[in-house]
Scaffold this active site. Structure first.
Site, PDB file in Angstrom:
ATOM      1  N   LYS A 265       0.305  -1.288  -0.017  1.00 52.03           N
ATOM      2  CA  LYS A 265       0.090   0.517  -0.187  1.00 52.03           C
ATOM      3  C   LYS A 265       1.136   1.009  -0.060  1.00 52.03           C
ATOM      4  O   LYS A 265       1.682   1.292   0.875  1.00 52.03           O
ATOM      5  CB  LYS A 265      -1.145   0.406   1.321  1.00 52.03           C
ATOM      6  CG  LYS A 265      -1.849   1.073   1.527  1.00 52.03           C
ATOM      7  CD  LYS A 265      -2.769   0.783   3.136  1.00 52.03           C
ATOM      8  CE  LYS A 265      -3.091   2.619   3.024  1.00 52.03           C
ATOM      9  NZ  LYS A 265      -3.893   2.688   4.167  1.00 52.03           N
ATOM     10  N   ASP A 270      -3.012  10.004   3.544  1.00 48.86           N
ATOM     11  CA  ASP A 270      -4.137   9.702   4.005  1.00 48.86           C
ATOM     12  C   ASP A 270      -5.177  10.528   5.051  1.00 48.86           C
ATOM     13  O   ASP A 270      -4.969  10.721   5.881  1.00 48.86           O
ATOM     14  CB  ASP A 270      -3.956   8.232   4.842  1.00 48.86           C
ATOM     15  CG  ASP A 270      -5.652   7.428   4.991  1.00 48.86           C
ATOM     16  OD1 ASP A 270      -6.782   8.075   4.267  1.00 48.86           O
ATOM     17  OD2 ASP A 270      -5.897   6.625   4.898  1.00 48.86           O
ATOM     18  N   LYS A 277     -10.414  12.637   8.605  1.00 54.19           N
ATOM     19  CA  LYS A 277      -9.654  12.571   9.315  1.00 54.19           C
ATOM     20  C   LYS A 277     -10.004  13.194  11.287  1.00 54.19           C
ATOM     21  O   LYS A 277     -10.445  14.060  10.524  1.00 54.19           O
ATOM     22  CB  LYS A 277      -8.782  11.391   9.737  1.00 54.19           C
ATOM     23  CG  LYS A 277      -8.687  10.232   8.520  1.00 54.19           C
ATOM     24  CD  LYS A 277      -6.898   9.421   9.176  1.00 54.19           C
ATOM     25  CE  LYS A 277      -6.782   8.517   7.865  1.00 54.19           C
ATOM     26  NZ  LYS A 277      -7.019   7.706   8.725  1.00 54.19           N
ATOM     27  N   ASP A 288       1.117   6.574   6.073  1.00 51.62           N
ATOM     28  CA  ASP A 288       0.780   4.990   4.970  1.00 51.62           C
ATOM     29  C   ASP A 288       1.292   5.040   3.570  1.00 51.62           C
ATOM     30  O   ASP A 288      -0.048   3.983   3.488  1.00 51.62           O
ATOM     31  CB  ASP A 288      -1.228   5.674   4.959  1.00 51.62           C
ATOM     32  CG  ASP A 288      -2.034   5.135   5.069  1.00 51.62           C
ATOM     33  OD1 ASP A 288      -1.776   4.176   5.950  1.00 51.62           O
ATOM     34  OD2 ASP A 288      -3.506   5.533   4.437  1.00 51.62           O
ATOM     35  N   ASP A 347     -12.572   6.390   4.082  1.00 51.31           N
ATOM     36  CA  ASP A 347     -11.003   6.552   4.260  1.00 51.31           C
ATOM     37  C   ASP A 347     -10.562   4.743   4.756  1.00 51.31           C
ATOM     38  O   ASP A 347      -9.219   4.448   4.827  1.00 51.31           O
ATOM     39  CB  ASP A 347     -11.280   6.732   5.895  1.00 51.31           C
ATOM     40  CG  ASP A 347     -10.312   7.434   6.638  1.00 51.31           C
ATOM     41  OD1 ASP A 347      -9.379   7.271   6.404  1.00 51.31           O
ATOM     42  OD2 ASP A 347     -10.131   6.773   8.371  1.00 51.31           O
ATOM     43  N   GLU A 349      -9.666   4.036   2.158  1.00 48.34           N
ATOM     44  CA  GLU A 349      -9.089   3.746   0.720  1.00 48.34           C
ATOM     45  C   GLU A 349      -8.002   2.510  -0.097  1.00 48.34           C
ATOM     46  O   GLU A 349      -7.911   2.003  -0.834  1.00 48.34           O
ATOM     47  CB  GLU A 349      -8.840   5.137   0.115  1.00 48.34           C
ATOM     48  CG  GLU A 349      -6.329   5.235   1.201  1.00 48.34           C
ATOM     49  CD  GLU A 349      -6.555   4.812   2.373  1.00 48.34           C
ATOM     50  OE1 GLU A 349      -8.206   5.071   2.956  1.00 48.34           O
ATOM     51  OE2 GLU A 349      -5.724   4.710   3.019  1.00 48.34           O
ATOM     52  N   ARG A 351      -7.656  -0.165   0.637  1.00 44.66           N
ATOM     53  CA  ARG A 351      -8.299  -1.995   0.242  1.00 44.66           C
ATOM     54  C   ARG A 351      -8.762  -1.993  -1.010  1.00 44.66           C
ATOM     55  O   ARG A 351      -8.973  -2.808  -2.317  1.00 44.66           O
ATOM     56  CB  ARG A 351      -9.363  -2.684   0.815  1.00 44.66           C
ATOM     57  CG  ARG A 351     -10.898  -1.615   1.583  1.00 44.66           C
ATOM     58  CD  ARG A 351     -11.405  -2.034   2.189  1.00 44.66           C
ATOM     59  NE  ARG A 351     -11.227  -1.456   3.437  1.00 44.66           N
ATOM     60  CZ  ARG A 351     -11.195  -1.561   5.047  1.00 44.66           C
ATOM     61  NH1 ARG A 351     -12.241  -2.229   4.659  1.00 44.66           N
ATOM     62  NH2 ARG A 351     -10.711  -1.008   5.855  1.00 44.66           N
TER      63      ARG A 351
HETATM   64  N1  BES Z   1      -4.336   4.388   7.181  1.00 38.28           N
HETATM   65  C1  BES Z   1      -5.358   3.794   7.684  1.00 38.28           C
HETATM   66  C2  BES Z   1      -5.107   2.880   8.658  1.00 38.28           C
HETATM   67  C3  BES Z   1      -4.529   3.469   9.702  1.00 38.28           C
HETATM   68  C4  BES Z   1      -4.437   4.151  11.409  1.00 38.28           C
HETATM   69  C5  BES Z   1      -2.730   2.778   9.450  1.00 38.28           C
HETATM   70  C6  BES Z   1      -3.945   4.109  11.993  1.00 38.28           C
HETATM   71  C7  BES Z   1      -1.881   4.137  10.552  1.00 38.28           C
HETATM   72  C8  BES Z   1      -2.332   4.434  12.223  1.00 38.28           C
HETATM   73  C9  BES Z   1      -6.481   3.439   6.746  1.00 38.28           C
HETATM   74  O1  BES Z   1      -6.692   3.636   5.593  1.00 38.28           O
HETATM   75  C10 BES Z   1      -7.589   3.481   7.443  1.00 38.28           C
HETATM   76  O2  BES Z   1      -8.011   5.046   7.865  1.00 38.28           O
HETATM   77  N2  BES Z   1      -8.772   2.830   7.837  1.00 38.28           N
HETATM   78  C11 BES Z   1      -9.350   2.952   8.989  1.00 38.28           C
HETATM   79  C12 BES Z   1     -10.389   2.062   8.526  1.00 38.28           C
HETATM   80  C13 BES Z   1     -11.798   2.036   8.245  1.00 38.28           C
HETATM   81  C14 BES Z   1     -12.636   3.329   7.607  1.00 38.28           C
HETATM   82  C15 BES Z   1     -12.806   0.761   7.340  1.00 38.28           C
HETATM   83  C16 BES Z   1      -9.686   2.615   9.917  1.00 38.28           C
HETATM   84  O3  BES Z   1      -8.623   2.130  10.766  1.00 38.28           O
HETATM   85  O4  BES Z   1     -10.632   3.951  10.851  1.00 38.28           O
HETATM   86 ZN    ZN Z   2      -4.768   4.324   5.267  1.00 39.69          ZN
HETATM   87 ZN    ZN Z   3      -7.976   6.025   5.596  1.00 40.55          ZN
END
Ligand code: BES
Ligand code: ZN
Ligand code: ZN
Length: 500
Positions: A265, A270, A277, A288, A347, A349, A351
């Protein structure tokens, strides 16, 4: 970096001589008996008084006061030899070298044979040393007018050993290659997203390709449009920086078959998109792209060590931004596979871009796929900050990845994907899949979604959201990016080449 000297370590002329001290009754017997004679039994007294200790991780300096050419001995406690593991050994080396750097010594002698145990052996010990040194002294240069790099660096490391010189050198070199590649990944992850755009990430891949002769393909937006990479394009829609799909091919065999696909990834920043966020949650999102960095680091090792294994690396790179043109919750997009996706959360994104990357890895002939991604904060809730979450569709291939992670000393733990989980990612009323089926089992939902694109290809998903960075300095590096999974992926390629 390393030279080997099979002469007398007590004639060492470097700034210090590093000695491993095992917790055994006769601490100054065997290889160290000569040293004890020079000091007329005083070293034993220092152990008795507690000034020098063989307890694991205990560091003590003894000045030689003219009794030896070297000014000081640096003892590092190794604990009980039977309990010693390779990970502990790396930590011990790391601790010593951090100290050497702190003291601003530019050269060090190491009496390697004092570190060797029955279980780890000379080659394993040398490999641990080779890897630990660059990892321990790593620092991100940063952007201050005066860089965060010490003015005195360790320039010379002389390894004193009576063991086979050729074998030792090969092991030191291989270990060093691993350590340096971890550092390359760390630097990419530590860089801010204004300086590490998708374009810059592809330039890094290009430099790797030029150095190691990898075949390189970088897809531009127009290429993606022609191919129908709707998922990567959707995430990139809100950005001023064009997305790149980066492909590196390493041909380790005469025929392009049995191909290992490494997918990382590469979200350079992000924001969460319209599912924005929070002002605290957004800080740190330059990291990220740690999955991409892990894959590039592993390719560096593969380029250096040339295992007999075909590898294709696929990195979808973009940031995830907000703008008038950005994709939105409720949008429906069509992925490269043809599967349609209802976007419930912009968010989620990672996947999406991985969906296209996994499909593209298959287009390039990948027979096994490992994807690495900072995918879901939920993996931290499930497993904490020290374990990478793993999900898989194939027990045998997962077993291989697990073995590789153990050899590399990186902790992974598997989470299940059940039929019910698959049903949840397929539960959209208007599209084939939805990218965010709700809070429960967050990390698993991410894995289940990507699994829809791996289909029947043996696949392992590694979620490094908790392990890609650390808030603490450790024996093997400073706080910040860890470079996690570089070693696991590279060991996997090496093990597949050796058919282990
Ligand atoms: N990049 C984030 C995940 C992340 C969180 C990485 C904290 C490093 C530290 C990812 O893209 C994300 O935002 N995931 C969401 C998933 C949800 C929207 C289904 C999450 O973790 O809340
Ligand atoms: Zn992310
Ligand atoms: Zn995200």
């Amino acid at each position: 970096m390393f030279t080997i000297d099979n002469g007398n370590p007590f004639e060492c002329g470097e700034d210090c001589l590093i000695i491993g001290l095992k917790q055994i009754p006769d601490k100054f017997g065997g290889r160290l008996s000569g040293l004890d004679k020079i000091f007329e039994g005083e070293l034993k007294e220092l152990v008795k008084s507690g000034d020098v200790s063989a307890h694991f991780g205990s560091l003590s300096t003894v000045h030689t006061l003219g009794k030896l050419p070297v000014k000081r001995l640096l003892f590092i406690g190794l604990g009980k030899p039977k309990e010693m593991k390779k990970e502990g050994l790396k930590k011990a080396f790391g601790k010593v070298f951090k100290h050497v750097r702190k003291m601003r010594w530019s050269s060090a002698g190491i009496f390697l044979d004092t570190f060797i145990t029955e279980k780890i052996g000379p080659v394993g010990t040398a490999a641990a040393l080779g890897e630990a040194l660059p990892m321990a002294v790593y620092q991100f240069p940063g952007y201050k007018r005066k860089p965060n790099i010490p003015d005195v660096q360790i320039e010379k490391t002389v390894v004193y050993s009576g063991c086979n010189e050729e074998e030792l050198m090969a092991a030191l070199h291989a270990g060093y290659v691993y350590g340096k590649a971890v550092n390359s990944a760390r630097t990419l992850v530590n860089m801010p997203s204004n300086l590490l755009t998708a374009e810059e990430l592809s330039a890094f891949a290009r430099r790797l390709a030029e150095k190691y002769g990898f075949e390189l393909e970088i897809l531009e937006k127009t290429d993606m449009e022609k191919l129908g990479m709707g998922a990567l394009l959707a995430v990139n829609q809100g950005s001023n920086a064009p997305a790149k799909m980066i492909v590196l091919k390493y041909e380790g065999k005469t025929e392009w078959k049995d191909v290992l696909g490494l997918v990382g990834k590469g979200v350079t920043f992000d924001t969460g998109g319209y599912s924005l966020k929070t002002k605290t949650g957004i800080v740190g999102m330059k990291t990220d792209m740690a999955g991409a960095a892990a894959v590039l680091g592993a390719m560096e090792v593969i380029g250096e060590l040339q295992p007999a294994q075909n590898v294709v690396a696929v990195i979808p790179a973009t940031d995830n931004m907000v703008s008038g043109g950005a994709f939105k919750p409720d949008d429906v997009i069509t992925s490269l596979s043809g599967k349609t996706i209802e976007v419930l959360n912009t968010d989620a994104e990672g996947r999406l871009i991985l969906a296209d990357a996994v499909t593209y890895a298959k287009h390039h002939g990948a027979d096994y796929i490992v994807d690495v991604a900072t995918l879901a904060g939920g993996v931290v809730t499930a497993l904490g900050l020290d374990k990478t979450g793993a999900m898989a569709n194939d027990d045998a291939f997962f077993g291989q990845v697990l073995e590789a992670s153990r050899e590399a000393g990186e902790f992974i733990w598997r989470l299940p994907i059940t039929e019910a989980d698959k049903e949840r990612v397929r539960s959209s009323k208007i599209a084939d899949l939805n990218n965010s089926p709700g809070r429960e089992g967050h990390a698993i939902m991410g894995g289940a979604f990507i699994g829809e694109f791996a289909e029947n290809t043996p696949w392992v998903h590694l979620d490094i959201a908790g392990t890609a960075t650390t808030g603490k300095d450790t024996e093997l590096g400073p706080a910040g990016a860890t470079g996690v999974m570089v070693r696991t992926l590279a060991v996997l390629a090496e093990r597949m080449a050796a058919r282990i």
